[in-house]
Design a protein around this motif. Structure first.
Motif, PDB file in Angstrom:
ATOM      1  N   ASN A  61      -5.601  -2.021  -7.483  1.00 19.89           N
ATOM      2  CA  ASN A  61      -4.387  -1.328  -7.064  1.00 19.89           C
ATOM      3  C   ASN A  61      -4.643  -0.479  -5.819  1.00 19.89           C
ATOM      4  OD1 ASN A  61      -2.873  -2.408  -9.137  1.00 19.89           O
ATOM      5  ND2 ASN A  61      -3.304  -0.719 -10.525  1.00 19.89           N
ATOM      6  N   PRO A  62      -3.576  -0.063  -5.129  1.00 20.66           N
ATOM      7  CA  PRO A  62      -3.751   0.718  -3.899  1.00 20.66           C
ATOM      8  C   PRO A  62      -4.522   2.019  -4.079  1.00 20.66           C
ATOM      9  CG  PRO A  62      -1.530  -0.162  -3.992  1.00 20.66           C
ATOM     10  CD  PRO A  62      -2.169  -0.475  -5.319  1.00 20.66           C
ATOM     11  N   ASP A  63      -4.530   2.592  -5.307  1.00 23.83           N
ATOM     12  CA  ASP A  63      -5.269   3.841  -5.508  1.00 23.83           C
ATOM     13  C   ASP A  63      -6.778   3.634  -5.581  1.00 23.83           C
ATOM     14  OD1 ASP A  63      -5.661   2.730  -8.023  1.00 23.83           O
ATOM     15  OD2 ASP A  63      -4.446   4.221  -9.082  1.00 23.83           O
ATOM     16  N   GLY A  64      -7.235   2.386  -5.583  1.00 26.67           N
ATOM     17  CA  GLY A  64      -8.661   2.097  -5.615  1.00 26.67           C
ATOM     18  C   GLY A  64      -9.309   2.287  -6.968  1.00 26.67           C
ATOM     19  N   ILE A  65      -8.536   2.645  -7.984  1.00 24.47           N
ATOM     20  CA  ILE A  65      -9.070   2.899  -9.326  1.00 24.47           C
ATOM     21  C   ILE A  65      -8.547   1.884 -10.327  1.00 24.47           C
ATOM     22  CG2 ILE A  65      -9.224   4.579 -11.210  1.00 24.47           C
ATOM     23  CD1 ILE A  65      -8.816   6.774  -9.109  1.00 24.47           C
ATOM     24  N   GLY A  66      -7.238   1.778 -10.421  1.00 19.93           N
ATOM     25  CA  GLY A  66      -6.616   0.902 -11.406  1.00 19.93           C
ATOM     26  C   GLY A  66      -6.701  -0.570 -11.023  1.00 19.93           C
TER      27      GLY A  66
ATOM     28  N   GLN B 167      -7.597 -10.554 -11.564  1.00 17.18           N
ATOM     29  CA  GLN B 167      -7.412  -9.107 -11.503  1.00 17.18           C
ATOM     30  C   GLN B 167      -7.304  -8.659 -10.044  1.00 17.18           C
ATOM     31  OE1 GLN B 167     -10.113  -6.678 -13.758  1.00 17.18           O
ATOM     32  NE2 GLN B 167     -10.191  -8.152 -15.464  1.00 17.18           N
ATOM     33  N   ILE B 168      -6.410  -7.709  -9.787  1.00 20.83           N
ATOM     34  CA  ILE B 168      -6.161  -7.188  -8.441  1.00 20.83           C
ATOM     35  C   ILE B 168      -6.405  -5.680  -8.458  1.00 20.83           C
ATOM     36  CG2 ILE B 168      -4.429  -6.869  -6.635  1.00 20.83           C
ATOM     37  CD1 ILE B 168      -2.987  -9.349  -7.858  1.00 20.83           C
TER      38      ILE B 168
END
Length: 221
Positions: free
Chosen positions: A29-34, A26-27
């Motif tokens: 995402n740039p938004d820090g949420i997804g 799992q990575i």
């Protein structure tokens, strides 16, 4: 493979389905949420509630319009890929679905154009599948999109935003107001809409076409 990611993978047949084998953990995402996880045939995305897979031409199109970023056209996926009209496909996203069919490729349908297309019966109705993306020839005063059996034209993003900020109005009403103000001020429609959204129109009034009494462009709240 854990939790919602495992469930999304299982829905599509584990490694025997189109998603295939996982190729990453799992990575974030740039938004820090997804979160996302890559597979040999698709990518599974998760945000706060559920995880859904995106693959093929629909994912390629999604990548070109901002993917999951806050300023993207579509936002996060809210469904797996769905079969429509026989050979067509769609994936639902937070701000609208991209549709794909073999002859036309993948194209997002959003905003007032989506509303008009919905009223006409989606891909099985009057217009068929989209064959191009949304475009504008007047600086986003209006937008248009070509479908298999015709073109849909609708108010652009500024009039749509005005309607969203003024509950009970429609983008068409906002555009009509702006056109009347622009005519009386000898200004461009796009300048009137942008001024309205910026809150710079409080003293601008226009004559009502029926009664002749002055009326103001509705305020963006």
């Amino acid at each position: 493979m854990v939790n919602h990611f495992f469930a999304a993978w299982a829905r599509k047949g584990y490694e025997g389905g189109y998603i295939g084998y996982p190729t990453t953990d799992q990575i974030v995402n740039p938004d820090g949420i997804g979160r996302r996880q890559h597979f040999t045939g698709a990518v599974i995305y998760w945000k706060l509630n559920e995880a859904y897979s995106i693959g093929g031409a629909i994912r390629d199109k999604w990548d070109t319009v901002g993917s999951e970023r806050n300023d993207s056209l579509l936002g996060y996926p809210i469904s797996d890929e769905i079969v429509v009209a026989g050979r067509g496909r769609l994936s639902r996203f937070g701000r609208g679905p991209p549709y794909w069919s073999p002859p036309s490729g993948a194209h997002p349908v959003t905003g007032p154009i989506l509303d008009k297309w919905t009223a006409a019966g989606y891909e099985t109705g009057t217009y068929g599948f989209p064959t191009g993306d949304q475009t504008s020839t007047d600086g986003n005063v209006t937008v248009e999109q070509q479908f298999q059996r015709g073109k849909i034209t609708a108010p652009g993003p500024y009039a749509t935003e005005m309607a969203f900020l003024n509950p009970g109005t429609t983008p068409e009403e906002m555009l009509a107001h702006a056109q009347r103000v622009a005519a009386e001020r000898s200004a461009s429609v796009i300048d009137v809409l942008q001024d309205a959204l910026a809150g710079n129109h409080e003293e601008v009034s226009v004559s009502d076409p029926v009664t002749g009494s002055p009326t103001e462009l509705p305020s963006a709240r």
